[in-house]
Design a protein around this motif. Sequence first.
Motif, PDB file in Angstrom:
ATOM      1  N   THR A  48      -1.551   5.926 -12.454  1.00  0.00           N
ATOM      2  CA  THR A  48      -0.559   6.671 -11.677  1.00  0.00           C
ATOM      3  C   THR A  48      -0.195   5.911 -10.420  1.00  0.00           C
ATOM      4  O   THR A  48       0.979   5.803 -10.058  1.00  0.00           O
ATOM      5  CB  THR A  48      -1.091   8.073 -11.318  1.00  0.00           C
ATOM      6  N   GLY A  49      -1.190   5.337  -9.748  1.00  0.00           N
ATOM      7  CA  GLY A  49      -0.929   4.532  -8.548  1.00  0.00           C
ATOM      8  C   GLY A  49      -0.019   3.357  -8.833  1.00  0.00           C
ATOM      9  O   GLY A  49       0.878   3.025  -8.046  1.00  0.00           O
ATOM     10  N   LYS A  50      -0.198   2.726  -9.965  1.00  0.00           N
ATOM     11  CA  LYS A  50       0.664   1.596 -10.339  1.00  0.00           C
ATOM     12  C   LYS A  50       2.095   2.063 -10.608  1.00  0.00           C
ATOM     13  O   LYS A  50       3.046   1.347 -10.318  1.00  0.00           O
ATOM     14  CB  LYS A  50       0.072   0.851 -11.527  1.00  0.00           C
ATOM     15  N   GLU A  51       2.246   3.273 -11.114  1.00  0.00           N
ATOM     16  CA  GLU A  51       3.587   3.836 -11.292  1.00  0.00           C
ATOM     17  C   GLU A  51       4.223   4.159  -9.936  1.00  0.00           C
ATOM     18  O   GLU A  51       5.425   3.987  -9.758  1.00  0.00           O
ATOM     19  CB  GLU A  51       3.533   5.097 -12.166  1.00  0.00           C
ATOM     20  N   VAL A  52       3.424   4.622  -8.990  1.00  0.00           N
ATOM     21  CA  VAL A  52       3.931   4.895  -7.635  1.00  0.00           C
ATOM     22  C   VAL A  52       4.482   3.619  -7.009  1.00  0.00           C
ATOM     23  O   VAL A  52       5.543   3.629  -6.372  1.00  0.00           O
ATOM     24  CB  VAL A  52       2.840   5.533  -6.743  1.00  0.00           C
ATOM     25  N   LEU A  53       3.784   2.508  -7.184  1.00  0.00           N
ATOM     26  CA  LEU A  53       4.260   1.237  -6.624  1.00  0.00           C
ATOM     27  C   LEU A  53       5.682   0.918  -7.085  1.00  0.00           C
ATOM     28  O   LEU A  53       6.470   0.344  -6.335  1.00  0.00           O
ATOM     29  CB  LEU A  53       3.325   0.087  -7.007  1.00  0.00           C
ATOM     30  N   LYS A  54       6.021   1.324  -8.299  1.00  0.00           N
ATOM     31  CA  LYS A  54       7.352   1.027  -8.841  1.00  0.00           C
ATOM     32  C   LYS A  54       8.469   1.758  -8.097  1.00  0.00           C
ATOM     33  O   LYS A  54       9.604   1.301  -8.114  1.00  0.00           O
ATOM     34  CB  LYS A  54       7.422   1.398 -10.318  1.00  0.00           C
ATOM     35  N   VAL A  55       8.168   2.907  -7.466  1.00  0.00           N
ATOM     36  CA  VAL A  55       9.218   3.673  -6.783  1.00  0.00           C
ATOM     37  C   VAL A  55       9.241   3.447  -5.279  1.00  0.00           C
ATOM     38  O   VAL A  55      10.094   3.993  -4.587  1.00  0.00           O
ATOM     39  CB  VAL A  55       9.138   5.191  -7.102  1.00  0.00           C
ATOM     40  N   LEU A  56       8.319   2.630  -4.771  1.00  0.00           N
ATOM     41  CA  LEU A  56       8.321   2.350  -3.333  1.00  0.00           C
ATOM     42  C   LEU A  56       9.491   1.439  -2.982  1.00  0.00           C
ATOM     43  O   LEU A  56       9.917   0.614  -3.796  1.00  0.00           O
ATOM     44  CB  LEU A  56       6.997   1.710  -2.912  1.00  0.00           C
TER      45      LEU A  56
END
Length: 191
Positions: A48-56
């Motif tokens: 999930t954290g790696k997916e968050v990085l994509k929207v930063l």
Amino acid sequence: MILASFQGMAQQDFEKRLAEAKTAYAANKLDDARFAMQQMMQELDILTGKEVLKVLPEKFDTATANKAKDNVSGASGWVGVVVHREYGTRAADGSQTTLEILTNSPLVGMLNTVLSMPMLAGANPDQKIVRIAGYKGLSQKVSGPNGREDYEVQVPLTNSLLTFKAPGLSQDKVVELANTIKIADIAKLVQ
């Protein structure tokens, strides 16, 4: 390509941990089942954290994301996973603009108390309740190097805490930049 490979491995690890948990549970080894499930949850949190990085954001003003220093780390459970991104050097002392999301943050309860009782924030001249992309947050003065006054913005997202720091900028500019963060997209991923 690398991310797809990582996700494939994570899916295999997830399924392996799930099978371990089922096997241990069936054998009445509850502690082993709990451990396998904790490992499975930690792997899900990191994905999930790696997916968050994509929207930063790719950049804030003139500060560009330093993706080589992107980091997702921590142990899910009591305190969560930290998603960390740095942006180009902004301040003369080399300080970096940073954006962090901490899942299962123990600070969210305290921050929500301040946000729900404006008199608490009003009693501290270094704090100001603000709206960031439609979410209520707290902008506050923090000590920078050599006594410099810096500002940070904190926004609670259910049980996660988003913290944005941009050293060397005014409070208004930090709030303006924070308003460019796609907080609703982040909130969907971490809730």
